[in-house]
Scaffold this active site. Sequence first.
Site, PDB file in Angstrom:
ATOM      1  N   GLU A   1      28.237  36.578  25.923  1.00 56.41           N
ATOM      2  CA  GLU A   1      28.500  35.242  26.481  1.00 56.41           C
ATOM      3  C   GLU A   1      29.829  34.713  25.969  1.00 56.41           C
ATOM      4  OE1 GLU A   1      25.383  32.782  24.944  1.00 56.41           O
ATOM      5  OE2 GLU A   1      23.834  34.203  25.565  1.00 56.41           O
TER       6      GLU A   1
ATOM      7  N   LYS B   1      32.182  32.271  23.957  1.00 50.95           N
ATOM      8  CA  LYS B   1      32.029  31.402  22.789  1.00 50.95           C
ATOM      9  C   LYS B   1      32.864  30.157  23.047  1.00 50.95           C
ATOM     10  CE  LYS B   1      32.411  31.504  17.728  1.00 50.95           C
ATOM     11  NZ  LYS B   1      32.672  30.109  17.697  1.00 50.95           N
TER      12      LYS B   1
ATOM     13  N   ASP C   1      34.588  26.686  22.789  1.00 49.97           N
ATOM     14  CA  ASP C   1      35.168  25.979  21.661  1.00 49.97           C
ATOM     15  C   ASP C   1      34.858  24.487  21.781  1.00 49.97           C
ATOM     16  OD1 ASP C   1      36.482  25.549  19.363  1.00 49.97           O
ATOM     17  OD2 ASP C   1      38.492  25.897  20.143  1.00 49.97           O
TER      18      ASP C   1
ATOM     19  N   TYR D   1      22.588  27.625  25.621  1.00 53.67           N
ATOM     20  CA  TYR D   1      22.439  29.076  25.447  1.00 53.67           C
ATOM     21  C   TYR D   1      21.287  29.503  24.556  1.00 53.67           C
ATOM     22  CZ  TYR D   1      25.274  27.668  21.465  1.00 53.67           C
ATOM     23  OH  TYR D   1      25.760  26.999  20.369  1.00 53.67           O
TER      24      TYR D   1
ATOM     25  N   LYS E   1      35.879  37.263  17.856  1.00 49.37           N
ATOM     26  CA  LYS E   1      36.835  36.155  17.868  1.00 49.37           C
ATOM     27  C   LYS E   1      38.175  36.579  18.457  1.00 49.37           C
ATOM     28  CE  LYS E   1      36.624  32.768  15.127  1.00 49.37           C
ATOM     29  NZ  LYS E   1      36.437  31.319  15.271  1.00 49.37           N
TER      30      LYS E   1
ATOM     31  N   CYS F   1      74.136  12.140  12.803  1.00 49.24           N
ATOM     32  CA  CYS F   1      73.980  13.591  12.839  1.00 49.24           C
ATOM     33  C   CYS F   1      74.044  14.152  11.425  1.00 49.24           C
ATOM     34  CB  CYS F   1      75.074  14.227  13.700  1.00 49.24           C
ATOM     35  SG  CYS F   1      75.014  16.028  13.639  1.00 49.24           S
TER      36      CYS F   1
ATOM     37  N   CYS G   1      77.462  16.347  11.147  1.00 45.85           N
ATOM     38  CA  CYS G   1      78.829  15.837  11.216  1.00 45.85           C
ATOM     39  C   CYS G   1      78.919  14.334  10.993  1.00 45.85           C
ATOM     40  CB  CYS G   1      79.474  16.210  12.549  1.00 45.85           C
ATOM     41  SG  CYS G   1      78.708  15.383  13.958  1.00 45.85           S
TER      42      CYS G   1
ATOM     43  N   CYS H   1      73.658  14.268  19.408  1.00 46.25           N
ATOM     44  CA  CYS H   1      74.903  14.132  18.671  1.00 46.25           C
ATOM     45  C   CYS H   1      76.003  14.297  19.715  1.00 46.25           C
ATOM     46  CB  CYS H   1      75.023  15.213  17.608  1.00 46.25           C
ATOM     47  SG  CYS H   1      76.695  15.323  16.940  1.00 46.25           S
TER      48      CYS H   1
ATOM     49  N   CYS I   1      80.529  19.537  17.108  1.00 42.58           N
ATOM     50  CA  CYS I   1      79.686  19.431  15.913  1.00 42.58           C
ATOM     51  C   CYS I   1      79.335  20.825  15.391  1.00 42.58           C
ATOM     52  CB  CYS I   1      78.413  18.668  16.259  1.00 42.58           C
ATOM     53  SG  CYS I   1      77.210  18.666  14.917  1.00 42.58           S
TER      54      CYS I   1
HETATM   55  S1  IVH Z   1      25.044  31.524  19.325  1.00 43.66           S
HETATM   56  C1  IVH Z   1      21.963  31.835  16.173  1.00 43.66           C
HETATM   57  N1  IVH Z   1      26.358  31.323  21.571  1.00 43.66           N
HETATM   58  O1  IVH Z   1      29.973  29.033  17.971  1.00 43.66           O
HETATM   59  C2  IVH Z   1      22.838  31.493  17.293  1.00 43.66           C
HETATM   60  N2  IVH Z   1      27.149  30.086  19.712  1.00 43.66           N
HETATM   61  O2  IVH Z   1      30.884  30.120  15.365  1.00 43.66           O
HETATM   62  C3  IVH Z   1      24.209  31.173  16.824  1.00 43.66           C
HETATM   63  N3  IVH Z   1      29.128  28.730  20.178  1.00 43.66           N
HETATM   64  O3  IVH Z   1      27.973  27.090  15.881  1.00 43.66           O
HETATM   65  C4  IVH Z   1      25.071  30.600  17.840  1.00 43.66           C
HETATM   66  N4  IVH Z   1      29.305  29.273  22.314  1.00 43.66           N
HETATM   67  O4  IVH Z   1      28.642  26.090  18.121  1.00 43.66           O
HETATM   68  C5  IVH Z   1      26.285  30.936  20.293  1.00 43.66           C
HETATM   69  N5  IVH Z   1      27.397  31.243  23.640  1.00 43.66           N
HETATM   70  C6  IVH Z   1      27.325  30.848  22.371  1.00 43.66           C
HETATM   71  C7  IVH Z   1      28.249  29.938  21.806  1.00 43.66           C
HETATM   72  C8  IVH Z   1      28.123  29.590  20.461  1.00 43.66           C
HETATM   73  C9  IVH Z   1      29.807  28.557  21.321  1.00 43.66           C
HETATM   74  C10 IVH Z   1      29.473  28.095  18.907  1.00 43.66           C
HETATM   75  C11 IVH Z   1      28.303  27.429  18.236  1.00 43.66           C
HETATM   76  C12 IVH Z   1      28.256  28.033  16.856  1.00 43.66           C
HETATM   77  C13 IVH Z   1      29.613  28.596  16.688  1.00 43.66           C
HETATM   78  C14 IVH Z   1      29.590  29.752  15.701  1.00 43.66           C
END
Ligand code: IVH
Length: 701
Positions: free
Chosen positions: A131, A133, A135, A246, A339, A433, A436, A451, A456
């Site tokens: 999935e 991640k 932010d 999720y 990551k 500046c 100069c 400037c 210069c």
């Molecule tokens: S799973 C036990 N799934 O990432 C389950 N986390 O760095 C642990 N996050 O604190 C989390 N998208 O806030 C999971 N699809 C996703 C996510 C996700 C974003 C964030 C979440 C977690 C952080 C961990």
Amino acid sequence: MPKNAAPASAPSSVAERAARLRAEINEHNYRYHVLDAPIISDAEFDALLNELREIESRYPELITPDSPTQRVGAPAAEGFAKVRHPQPILSLGNAFDAAGVRAWRERLGKYAEQNLGSLEALGSLDDYVVEPKIDGLTVVLTYENGVFVQGATRGDGLVGEDITANLRTVKSVPLALRKTDVATFPARLSVRGEAFMTIADFERLNEAQLAAGERTFANPRNAAAGALRQLDPSLTAKRPLRLLCYAIVDFVPAEGDGLAPRTQWHTLAYLRKLGFPVTDMARRFDDLEAAIAYCVSYVERRDDLPFEIDGMVIKLNDLTLSQRLGYVGKDPRGAIAFKFPAREATTLLKDVNVTIGRTGNIVPNAVLEPVHVGGITITSATLHNYDDIARKDIRIGDRVIVKRAGDVIPYVAGPLISARTGHERVITPPTECPYCGTSLVRREGEVALYCPNADCPGRLDRAISHFVGSGAMDIEGLGEKIVAQLIEAGLIADVADLYALKKEDLLGLEKFAERKAQKLLEAIEASKRQPLTRLIVGLGIRHVGEMAARALAERFGSLDALIEAASASPETLQDIEGVGPVIAESVSQWARRDSTRALVEKLKRAGVNPKQEVRSMTARAEGPFAGRVFVITGTLSQPREAIAAWIEAQGGKVTDSVSRNTAYLVVGDAPGASKINKARQLGVPMIGEEELKRLGSANQS
Ligand code: IVH
């Protein structure tokens, strides 16, 4: 007999109508905010909502907690109450590349074998769900018998803050779960998701903040965090927050009902069915390498997504197995974050120093405590200009967010206000500046300080680097570092000095051996044969880019002829296609400077004096905007002068007032009403900056 003082209770037909409206509105809301597939217009939706509001105001006893009228309404709080989570809200371990993910899988196999017995009996470890991640910020939503009762932040993972009133305002948070034929609602259900803001919403929000004279946010995540932590829910409601869910963190089945889904894949499907927003990017894999490849594919594609992701998450699909594998610290063994290279980091802003651009623009630069971003260590970053510093309220001593993405030069996005100690120092713009001592000026309509001294010394290294760069004289092996080295050693004080360099000079420099010196001298010599257009570009005349330089070269054939004409009768320059009043004025100022004449003489003596055949005036350079007249109103992404110069370089003209001859009115922020009205009256098409740029390049091919 009913007492007179008591409010009339709602007739059952009205109660039924209210219930129907609630269900219908919630469904439309779901279609709009979760599925992104509305089936009625906004006006129709508003009509339904108004009808419900009207009924509820007559019969308040009909208001239910899951009524769509109840998203906003809670008064501002004094603070947030604490909420103990039903289960610890865990974090995730990180891998930074494919090898890291493989190592995770290996650890998993070993751990399972040693602690859980034979692998065969366990079910498959090689069944993964991947999935995005997101932010954003973790939130936990709790439902009792299908009705939203509580929303909380993650907090320390055990205890979070009660932000129920704020989360109610988020349109994709279901206030009531969806009644589908298969689902009976659990008695209690807590779901974990990520609250975030899309990049487009974030940018719009920042524009609105700017317009209101408020502080802007450094990134979508900070903006989302700020929105969730508003004590007044009506403020949260104005911030465009989104949600993706999720995981299930607590599940108490209704009597006689089954348990929660036992795989991640089913969990996502189940959540979707109940009406939660769930990503459509999740994929299932029975092979780790395929899962990794899917993660890797998003390293490139992350920029195409409407929201920020900082990686992908690989999860074991079997949740029973995952649970048995337990966790290390706060990280569950059964999942790992892949990551992506970070594109921002926080660090200390130690000081601000000033550099000066090729055209004399003053650029404030951040001196930073070294920090790793996207694979390199950076120690400095641009602060753009002093207006930007003031607007973002960046101070020396602040912890700042530094961004670096792709080819973008690192820049300071903003301070972390919450990390302030009170010892930070406000940054004041210089008045003189630093190179100069000339008093700095601000050109009309521009944010940068300049400037005005064309000679210069602060401009020197930029000017020389530009001259030798690939767009101009293209002298290979002469990068910025070597230019700096040559200036430092006193070997060059202008671009003409390059042609007087001798091998002995170079051999005296650090890291210069025979071969390198020889090659550099050959490259410098070869540059004498570059065409006139490149030389004109290299001289760095303000507003003169490739297009205008070509037009000038073709019209005059030599530097001498150009200088002669430009200083004697600048008006004639304007007859050239691709040169309008802005460029003409700039070229004539340049031509009349003594330093220009001296430099050109020196270049000629060094043997740099390209000539070319003059094209007759009738054989005009064809620009994409040839013969078209533009008018600009409002603020664009660059100073108006620069945009005008660009239009001119494309063969167009820029004038001040809209007339029948105007081809386009280019409209920026806060445009002038009179120009807009005039354009409407005369039927002159209005375009934005993007459209303008598109027209320019589209017509080029
Ligand atoms: S799973 C036990 N799934 O990432 C389950 N986390 O760095 C642990 N996050 O604190 C989390 N998208 O806030 C999971 N699809 C996703 C996510 C996700 C974003 C964030 C979440 C977690 C952080 C961990």
